[in-house]
Design a protein around this motif. Structure first.
Motif, PDB file in Angstrom:
ATOM      1  N   LYS A   5       0.845  -1.195   0.000  1.00 26.42           N
ATOM      2  CA  LYS A   5       0.000   0.000   0.000  1.00 26.42           C
ATOM      3  C   LYS A   5       0.875   1.238   0.000  1.00 26.42           C
ATOM      4  N   GLU A  36     -10.127   4.684   3.154  1.00 18.76           N
ATOM      5  CA  GLU A  36      -9.824   3.757   2.055  1.00 18.76           C
ATOM      6  C   GLU A  36     -11.114   3.140   1.508  1.00 18.76           C
ATOM      7  N   TYR A  37     -12.030   2.759   2.387  1.00 22.10           N
ATOM      8  CA  TYR A  37     -13.316   2.199   1.960  1.00 22.10           C
ATOM      9  C   TYR A  37     -14.095   3.206   1.107  1.00 22.10           C
ATOM     10  N   THR A  40     -12.466   3.668  -2.266  1.00 29.46           N
ATOM     11  CA  THR A  40     -12.682   2.472  -3.078  1.00 29.46           C
ATOM     12  C   THR A  40     -14.089   2.463  -3.664  1.00 29.46           C
ATOM     13  N   GLU A  41     -15.077   2.808  -2.854  1.00 29.90           N
ATOM     14  CA  GLU A  41     -16.464   2.836  -3.334  1.00 29.90           C
ATOM     15  C   GLU A  41     -16.639   3.889  -4.430  1.00 29.90           C
ATOM     16  N   CYS A  42     -16.003   5.040  -4.280  1.00 28.91           N
ATOM     17  CA  CYS A  42     -16.088   6.086  -5.304  1.00 28.91           C
ATOM     18  C   CYS A  42     -15.463   5.619  -6.614  1.00 28.91           C
ATOM     19  N   VAL A  43     -14.319   4.952  -6.529  1.00 27.65           N
ATOM     20  CA  VAL A  43     -13.657   4.449  -7.735  1.00 27.65           C
ATOM     21  C   VAL A  43     -14.512   3.375  -8.407  1.00 27.65           C
ATOM     22  N   LYS A  44     -15.107   2.470  -7.619  1.00 30.43           N
ATOM     23  CA  LYS A  44     -15.995   1.446  -8.182  1.00 30.43           C
ATOM     24  C   LYS A  44     -17.161   2.106  -8.922  1.00 30.43           C
TER      25      LYS A  44
END
Length: 66
Positions: A5, A36-37, A40-44
């Motif tokens: 990371k 980080e969560y 990650t959700e925004c990128v998904k």
């Protein structure tokens, strides 16, 4: 070998930090894990729809998040 990371400096307003701390506690995550969560959700979402989570994502917040 697994990819390590990356560490990055991050500056947040005190209000935003407090909101993330409370949210992390609700979700039983560390603050770092919560950030980080959320990222990650925004990128998904971006990959799935090609759109940002919100149309006005770059506008300053005009709500009280304290």
């Amino acid at each position: 070998m697994a990819e390590q990371k990356k560490q990055i400096p991050l500056r947040l307003s005190a209000q935003l930090y407090r909101a993330i701390v409370a949210w992390a506690e609700d979700d039983f995550r560390s603050v770092n894990g919560q950030i980080e969560y959320l990222l990650t959700e925004c990128v998904k979402q971006r990959k799935k729809t090609g759109a940002y989570v919100g149309k006005d994502i770059d506008k300053p917040l005009d709500i009280d998040i304290s």
